[in-house]
Design an enzyme around this catalytic site. Structure first.
Site, PDB file in Angstrom:
ATOM      1  N   LYS A  52       0.640  -1.502  -0.234  1.00 59.50           N
ATOM      2  CA  LYS A  52      -0.294   0.228  -0.190  1.00 59.50           C
ATOM      3  C   LYS A  52       0.620   1.120  -0.208  1.00 59.50           C
ATOM      4  O   LYS A  52       0.751   2.550  -0.780  1.00 59.50           O
ATOM      5  CB  LYS A  52      -1.150  -0.075   1.249  1.00 59.50           C
ATOM      6  CG  LYS A  52      -2.083  -0.842   0.931  1.00 59.50           C
ATOM      7  CD  LYS A  52      -2.419  -1.299   2.793  1.00 59.50           C
ATOM      8  CE  LYS A  52      -3.701  -2.249   2.234  1.00 59.50           C
ATOM      9  NZ  LYS A  52      -4.644  -2.897   3.317  1.00 59.50           N
ATOM     10  N   GLN A  96      -5.193  -2.607   9.649  1.00 60.47           N
ATOM     11  CA  GLN A  96      -4.277  -3.292   9.475  1.00 60.47           C
ATOM     12  C   GLN A  96      -5.494  -4.379   9.813  1.00 60.47           C
ATOM     13  O   GLN A  96      -5.087  -4.472  10.528  1.00 60.47           O
ATOM     14  CB  GLN A  96      -3.078  -3.553   8.935  1.00 60.47           C
ATOM     15  CG  GLN A  96      -2.915  -5.018   7.817  1.00 60.47           C
ATOM     16  CD  GLN A  96      -2.987  -4.936   6.966  1.00 60.47           C
ATOM     17  OE1 GLN A  96      -3.210  -3.580   5.920  1.00 60.47           O
ATOM     18  NE2 GLN A  96      -4.152  -5.662   6.099  1.00 60.47           N
ATOM     19  N   ASP A 119     -11.021   2.496   4.028  1.00 61.13           N
ATOM     20  CA  ASP A 119     -11.185   1.093   4.370  1.00 61.13           C
ATOM     21  C   ASP A 119     -13.234   0.608   4.135  1.00 61.13           C
ATOM     22  O   ASP A 119     -12.821  -0.672   3.563  1.00 61.13           O
ATOM     23  CB  ASP A 119     -10.441   0.414   5.207  1.00 61.13           C
ATOM     24  CG  ASP A 119      -9.619  -0.801   4.753  1.00 61.13           C
ATOM     25  OD1 ASP A 119      -9.151  -0.921   3.749  1.00 61.13           O
ATOM     26  OD2 ASP A 119      -8.756  -1.092   5.981  1.00 61.13           O
TER      27      ASP A 119
END
Ligand code: NAD
Length: 291
Positions: A52, A96, A119
């Protein structure tokens, strides 16, 4: 049969985002800034987060990686999240997953400011998605929508069978395919571990989206001629044929299913590369919705 090339589409999207960043810069505006919080040292998570950060570099985004030790308490992580919520220099961020067992993931997700929830996991984002309101879409389903769109795959009036009902893939995918939108407007059947006679459903499907995590589960006798098959599954299995000693397998028995399909995604190189492109699209949206 046409192969859906997620690697190429993802690369096209990154190029498009780079151009938009150049336009922002030329107008004297701040470049988008994405942050990622990584708790612990899980190997797969480290790889995902590194990818990312690298993608941010490629498109010209600023990025910040916040590394916290596995021993971080829930309270400490909530404090970090509050800090990121308050930091006006950061446009969007992700925490994450998975988190260490002693941290309640849902509590963390709900503490992320919905404006920065790139997200798309916050209940507000999920609710807006279900209501077909503008919001951040979860990365993997958003990536699949992009693949269907960019390959001009007709979805309206089609029967879409989604296999798997996780919060990150199957469930949102079923919502997106049923929405009054393009891609969308499908009649959707959502199958899961309690579904009886799965094959009866898949044989009716014009579009199958499978997110199970069971290698080569979907076989040719479960698919009708001309179907579109989107394989989300990624499982690492031991292999004597590769130098690394392992290979990645999807949820579809590709060699026998592919000849029956009108379109199919390979593994790797199908849905996988799209996830990061989606995250960056969401970050750009975070910036543009402020401008
Ligand atoms: P998950 O384990 O959370 O969910 C699996 C789902 O499969 C469950 O909802 C369960 O009800 C369903 N299921 C289990 N057995 C079944 C059966 N026999 N018949 C029908 N349904 C059944 O998985 P997930 O997080 O959604 O991930 C699924 C797969 O997708 C994994 O291989 C994962 O690695 C992969 N994945 C890939 C990406 C990507 O490409 N970027 C992103 C997320 C997940």
């Amino acid at each position: 049969m046409q192969l859906i090339d997620g690697k190429k589409i993802s690369s096209d999207i990154l190029d498009e985002i780079s151009l938009e960043v150049k336009v922002l810069k030329a107008a004297g505006k701040k470049v988008p800034h994405l942050a990622a919080v990584l708790v612990g040292d899980d190997g797969a998570s480290q790889t995902y987060v590194a990818a990312k950060v690298k993608a941010c570099e490629r498109v010209g985004f600023e990025s910040t990686l916040v590394r916290l030790p596995r021993s971080t308490s829930e309270k400490e992580l909530l404090e970090k999240v509050s800090e990121l919520n308050a930091n006006s220099n950061i446009d969007g961020y992700i925490v994450q997953m998975p988190l260490p067992k002693h941290i309640n993931e849902q509590k963390i997700i709900e503490s992320i400011s919905p404006e920065k929830d790139v997200d798309g996991f916050h209940p507000q984002s999920v609710g807006k998605m279900a209501l077909n309101l503008p919001t951040y879409l979860p990365a993997t389903p958003y990536g699949i929508i992009q693949l269907l769109k960019r390959y001009n795959i007709p979805t309206e009036g089609k029967h879409c069978v989604v296999i798997g009902r996780s919060n990150i893939v199957g469930s949102p995918m079923s919502v997106l395919m049923a929405r009054n939108s393009n891609p969308g407007n499908c009649t959707v059947t959502l199958c899961h571990s309690k579904t009886i006679n799965l094959k009866e459903h898949t044989l009716q499907a014009d579009i199958i989206i499978i997110a199970l995590g069971r290698p080569e589960f979907l076989t040719a006798n479960m698919v009708k001629e001309g179907a579109v098959v989107i394989d989300v599954g990624i499982t690492r299995v031991v292999s004597t044929q590769t130098k690394s000693g392992f290979k990645l397998l999807g949820d579809v028995k590709f060699d026998e299913v592919a000849p029956k399909c009108s379109f199919i995604t390979p593994v790797p190189g199908g849905v996988g590369p799209m996830t990061i492109a989606s995250l960056l699209m969401n970050t750009l949206l975070a910036v543009n919705s402020k401008n």
